[in-house]
Design a protein around this motif. Structure first.
Motif, PDB file in Angstrom:
ATOM      1  N   ASN A  95      20.823 -10.981  12.987  1.00  9.02           N
ATOM      2  CA  ASN A  95      19.803 -10.337  12.177  1.00  9.02           C
ATOM      3  C   ASN A  95      18.711 -11.352  11.843  1.00  9.02           C
ATOM      4  O   ASN A  95      18.946 -12.567  11.829  1.00  9.02           O
ATOM      5  CB  ASN A  95      20.409  -9.786  10.883  1.00  9.02           C
ATOM      6  N   GLU A  96      17.524 -10.869  11.570  1.00  9.52           N
ATOM      7  CA  GLU A  96      16.437 -11.780  11.217  1.00  9.52           C
ATOM      8  C   GLU A  96      16.678 -12.378   9.834  1.00  9.52           C
ATOM      9  O   GLU A  96      17.073 -11.680   8.901  1.00  9.52           O
ATOM     10  CB  GLU A  96      15.096 -11.050  11.252  1.00  9.52           C
ATOM     11  N   PHE A  97      16.465 -13.679   9.754  1.00 10.58           N
ATOM     12  CA  PHE A  97      16.639 -14.402   8.497  1.00 10.58           C
ATOM     13  C   PHE A  97      15.254 -14.825   8.011  1.00 10.58           C
ATOM     14  O   PHE A  97      14.500 -15.453   8.755  1.00 10.58           O
ATOM     15  CB  PHE A  97      17.530 -15.625   8.698  1.00 10.58           C
ATOM     16  N   SER A  98      14.921 -14.474   6.801  1.00 13.46           N
ATOM     17  CA  SER A  98      13.583 -14.763   6.282  1.00 13.46           C
ATOM     18  C   SER A  98      13.589 -16.032   5.435  1.00 13.46           C
ATOM     19  O   SER A  98      14.511 -16.282   4.664  1.00 13.46           O
ATOM     20  CB  SER A  98      13.055 -13.589   5.452  1.00 13.46           C
ATOM     21  N   ILE A  99      12.569 -16.849   5.626  1.00 14.59           N
ATOM     22  CA  ILE A  99      12.343 -18.032   4.804  1.00 14.59           C
ATOM     23  C   ILE A  99      11.013 -17.853   4.091  1.00 14.59           C
ATOM     24  O   ILE A  99       9.963 -17.749   4.733  1.00 14.59           O
ATOM     25  CB  ILE A  99      12.336 -19.322   5.648  1.00 14.59           C
ATOM     26  N   SER A 100      11.067 -17.793   2.786  1.00 16.28           N
ATOM     27  CA  SER A 100       9.859 -17.621   1.980  1.00 16.28           C
ATOM     28  C   SER A 100       9.554 -18.922   1.249  1.00 16.28           C
ATOM     29  O   SER A 100      10.450 -19.558   0.680  1.00 16.28           O
ATOM     30  CB  SER A 100      10.038 -16.486   0.962  1.00 16.28           C
ATOM     31  N   VAL A 101       8.308 -19.316   1.280  1.00 18.80           N
ATOM     32  CA  VAL A 101       7.878 -20.541   0.617  1.00 18.80           C
ATOM     33  C   VAL A 101       7.390 -20.200  -0.783  1.00 18.80           C
ATOM     34  O   VAL A 101       6.546 -19.324  -0.968  1.00 18.80           O
ATOM     35  CB  VAL A 101       6.770 -21.234   1.423  1.00 18.80           C
TER      36      VAL A 101
END
Length: 281
Positions: A183-189
């Motif tokens: 699954n897509e893993f999101s990285i938010s800054v």
């Protein structure tokens, strides 16, 4: 006069599959129909294939299935021709059971809020089988130089709240030759470098007592570094927790203290806290 010859059973079709063993979703397999007893007339046969009891279009002795999707299928084949005998017996049922491909997953370290300039470690995990070469994607674009299980990624200076999506999959030479993608893993800054906050809740410090300083940072996973007098000096202590205790203080412990936090490899440091002054009586 009618001449009666010897009767003979119809030839029987036999069915085989390649590759053998476990079959996986998305694989290409070849079914082979063989009719024995009339080898010199093999090329006269027209082959009919049955899938789950339903007749398919006539074809050749080999039937290639390019994509296996259903979990269980049953196949049969039969031959017909204009010469005697005009038909074969159907082959016995061949059941093909499809196994789901192993699924990749992505984990990230550190967890929680992330900041521009910080190094994060992404790891692709596939629990079944070994020998994988890993393929990484960032926002649906392949990262061509990244083929290892673990990659390190330095977060660029980007807008607060911007999100990048990562996923991975496994490839190998043995069967199964691929995994299902993660699954897509999101990285938010979250923003630029955070600043530590140092608190000290004792007003009057007498010699011989214990003093506790507390350093806080908005996110988690930090180690804490404690400084006395100057912020560019070596830390007087490093702790995994956010508290630092001076036991049985003396007048020599008096002075200014600061803290900051760090995490990751290489270590990403927060800004120094504002100083607090401890006066010992």
């Amino acid at each position: 006069l009618i001449y009666c010859g010897h009767s003979q059973d119809l030839p029987t079709a036999s069915l085989s599959v390649s590759p053998h063993g476990l079959l996986y979703s998305g694989e290409t397999v070849t079914l082979q129909c063989d009719i024995s007893g009339y080898p010199d007339l093999t090329y006269y046969w027209t082959y009919y294939w049955y899938r789950n009891g339903k007749l398919q279009s006539p074809g050749s002795p080999s039937n290639t299935i390019t994509t296996l999707s259903d979990l269980v299928n049953q196949y049969q084949c039969v031959g017909t021709k204009t010469y005697h005998p005009q038909a074969s017996q159907r082959s016995v049922l061949l059941q093909i059971t499809v196994t789901d491909l192993p699924t990749a997953s992505v984990s990230v370290s550190p967890h929680g809020l992330l900041y521009s300039g910080e190094t994060v470690t992404l790891q692709c995990n596939i629990s079944d089988y070994t020998g994988w070469t890993y393929r990484w994607y960032q926002n649906n674009q392949t990262l061509p130089t990244q083929t290892s299980k673990t990659i390190r990624y330095i977060i660029p200076i980007i807008k607060t709240g911007q999100t990048d999506l990562y996923r991975c999959e496994g490839m190998r030479t043995k069967r199964p030759q691929r995994s299902q993608p993660s699954n897509e893993f999101s990285i938010s800054v979250t923003g630029n470098k955070p600043k530590a906050t140092l608190s000290f809740n004792q007003k009057d410090v007498l010699t011989g007592v214990s003093v506790t300083l507390t350093c806080t940072v908005e996110s988690s996973g930090w180690r804490f570094y404690w400084y006395r007098y100057r912020q560019d000096s070596e830390p007087v202590a490093t702790t995994s927790g956010s508290s630092y205790t001076l036991s049985q203080v003396s007048v020599s412990d008096e002075g200014q203290y600061r803290c900051r936090a760090g995490r990751g490899d290489p270590v990403y440091y927060t800004q120094y806290s504002e100083p607090v002054h401890i006066q010992v009586t």
